[in-house]
Design a protein around this motif. Sequence first.
Motif, mmCIF file in Angstrom:
data_model
loop_
_atom_site.group_PDB
_atom_site.id
_atom_site.type_symbol
_atom_site.label_atom_id
_atom_site.label_comp_id
_atom_site.label_asym_id
_atom_site.label_seq_id
_atom_site.Cartn_x
_atom_site.Cartn_y
_atom_site.Cartn_z
ATOM 1 N N UNK A 8 42.011 46.264 30.904
ATOM 2 C CA UNK A 8 42.410 44.903 30.185
ATOM 3 C C UNK A 8 41.355 44.033 30.570
ATOM 4 N N UNK A 9 41.085 42.930 29.707
ATOM 5 C CA UNK A 9 40.020 42.178 29.642
ATOM 6 C C UNK A 9 39.531 41.355 31.027
ATOM 7 N N UNK A 10 40.730 41.230 31.911
ATOM 8 C CA UNK A 10 40.279 40.572 33.147
ATOM 9 C C UNK A 10 40.037 41.565 34.409
ATOM 10 N N UNK A 11 40.156 42.739 34.001
ATOM 11 C CA UNK A 11 40.154 43.756 35.086
ATOM 12 C C UNK A 11 38.721 43.593 35.841
ATOM 13 N N UNK A 12 37.550 43.435 35.331
ATOM 14 C CA UNK A 12 36.218 43.329 35.959
ATOM 15 C C UNK A 12 36.259 42.086 36.951
ATOM 16 N N UNK A 13 36.835 41.090 36.562
ATOM 17 C CA UNK A 13 36.783 39.814 37.313
ATOM 18 C C UNK A 13 37.556 39.922 38.592
ATOM 19 N N UNK A 14 38.608 40.713 38.413
ATOM 20 C CA UNK A 14 39.637 41.252 39.651
ATOM 21 C C UNK A 14 38.913 42.128 40.470
ATOM 22 N N UNK A 15 38.231 43.022 39.793
ATOM 23 C CA UNK A 15 37.497 43.768 40.755
ATOM 24 C C UNK A 15 36.361 43.303 41.611
ATOM 25 N N UNK A 16 35.741 42.304 40.923
ATOM 26 C CA UNK A 16 34.552 41.544 41.671
ATOM 27 C C UNK A 16 35.324 40.389 42.804
ATOM 28 N N UNK A 17 36.409 39.948 42.430
ATOM 29 C CA UNK A 17 37.130 39.025 43.406
ATOM 30 C C UNK A 17 37.432 40.074 44.736
ATOM 31 N N UNK A 18 37.626 41.331 44.544
ATOM 32 C CA UNK A 18 38.213 42.171 45.717
ATOM 33 C C UNK A 18 36.943 42.413 46.433
ATOM 34 N N UNK A 19 35.808 42.599 45.727
ATOM 35 C CA UNK A 19 34.459 42.758 46.474
ATOM 36 C C UNK A 19 34.140 41.643 47.169
ATOM 37 N N UNK A 20 34.501 40.551 46.737
ATOM 38 C CA UNK A 20 34.019 39.089 47.479
ATOM 39 C C UNK A 20 35.052 39.040 48.608
ATOM 40 N N UNK A 21 36.239 39.618 48.596
ATOM 41 C CA UNK A 21 37.231 39.615 49.858
ATOM 42 C C UNK A 21 36.713 40.547 50.786
#
Length: 449
Positions: free
Chosen positions: A91-104
């Motif tokens: 889905x279009x936002x998946x990359x942003x979510x995964x980047x946020x996981x890296x940030x966490x």
Amino acid sequence: MAAAGTALPVTALPVPLSGRFKGSFAYFTIKDRLPQILTRTIDTLHRHKNEFFEEHGEKGVEAEKRAISFLSKLRNELQTDKPVTPLEDELPDAMLWNQYLDYQRNLSNGNGGPSWFQSPWLYVECYMYRRIHAALAQNPPIDNFDVFKEGKAQNFFESQGAIIALCTYFQELLKNIKDLDEKQLQEEFFKLLQVSLWGNKCDLSFSAGEESSQKSSLLQCLEDMVPFILVNDMEKLWSLLQNAKNRKTDKCKVRVDIILDNAGFELVSDFVLADFLLSSKLADEVHFRGKSIPWYVSDTTKNDFNWTIKQLQAANHMWMSRCGINWEGNLKKGVWVYHDHMFWTLPHDFSSMAEVAPDLYADLQKSNLLLFKGDLNYRKLTGDRKWEHTVPFHQALNKFHPAPLCSLRTLKSDTQVGLKPGQAEQIQASEPEWMISGKYGVVQFDPAL
Ligand SMILES: O=P(O)(O)OC[C@H]1O[C@](O)(CO)[C@@H](O)[C@@H]1O
Ligand SMILES: [Mn+2]
């Protein structure tokens, strides 16, 4: 931790609320309420099995089974405090979510990576709703099914009495709005603001999906409820709108944005407020901001927005349907505009909007006033942190100042800023649940200077 002898920077932020604080509201939410919401979601899918079969045949039933097994797995991960895993959908936002996981992951450096109970509550709660969305979105032909739709519609129907009372009151008001003097207009504005504030009591994630409709007409009880508004900046809103109106030229229109929260009675109360702003000429345009995926059980999507206006129009009650017809007209004329944006359903708090969604931030900057509805928006405004209650709202916004803004929120999670010294302690002494009961509210303004 700051090294010994080093002062903390003035800008140090308090820690986020989290399930790691045993006994906190975040802890109970993750332990009890979120699994309940997942169980209800699974039940809803079960109940629609025949419908999926009738619509799509065997393929529909298979998709339902896959979605249910995805959700059961999710519930198990949550209940056993498993690590938060990257999203695997496209889905279009998946990359942003995964980047946020890296940030966490970077934030927790070495402390065992993000997990349901150890990470910030805001993050894992948003993540759960995003995974619920993936369970459906990845499983055509039932990929457009909104598992929360039924509950939202039920809330609307069960609030009928209150909706009729509000629409009737409002249509009567419109009849003589032109003759009202400034004082009277201000009184009506305050009334409708308060209806929109208390309309926020009726959300469905708070009651873990159980019915939570508006049974009585709020208009009668407003005065009795004033003492429960802990921060009441209604006068400041009025002055801002008056000033904007006086400075207005033909070219520069006064625009108010409402960052919506729940569908059902709350949405109708927001529509009434929006109509009042136009009818009283306090504003020329209202922009509504909704969610692009089903969210926190009762939040408004574009479908809910349009559905509500259609329901009102078709209602068997003169004033309800008059409201629906007028509001459809406002959309057609372009004086009401609906927008969605992926940012509203990301895990980020609003202090990162300028960086993560600069287009949205720039658009909000064009507004004269942003009205943020509800508890989740408040959590995102203030970063969902363990703030001292006396910290100024402006400081808790942590540089999120696109335009003058105001939160209309009933307290349903344990964070609250901008109180007077001693105010929190005084309420706490008699009502330990004051921050989570939904009984208290704020109309809290920040001028964005
Ligand atoms: O619809 P609202 O007002 O944003 O409320 C949702 C809130 O209710 C809760 O479900 C209460 O915990 C929170 O998760 C969330 O902050
Ligand atoms: Mn909500």
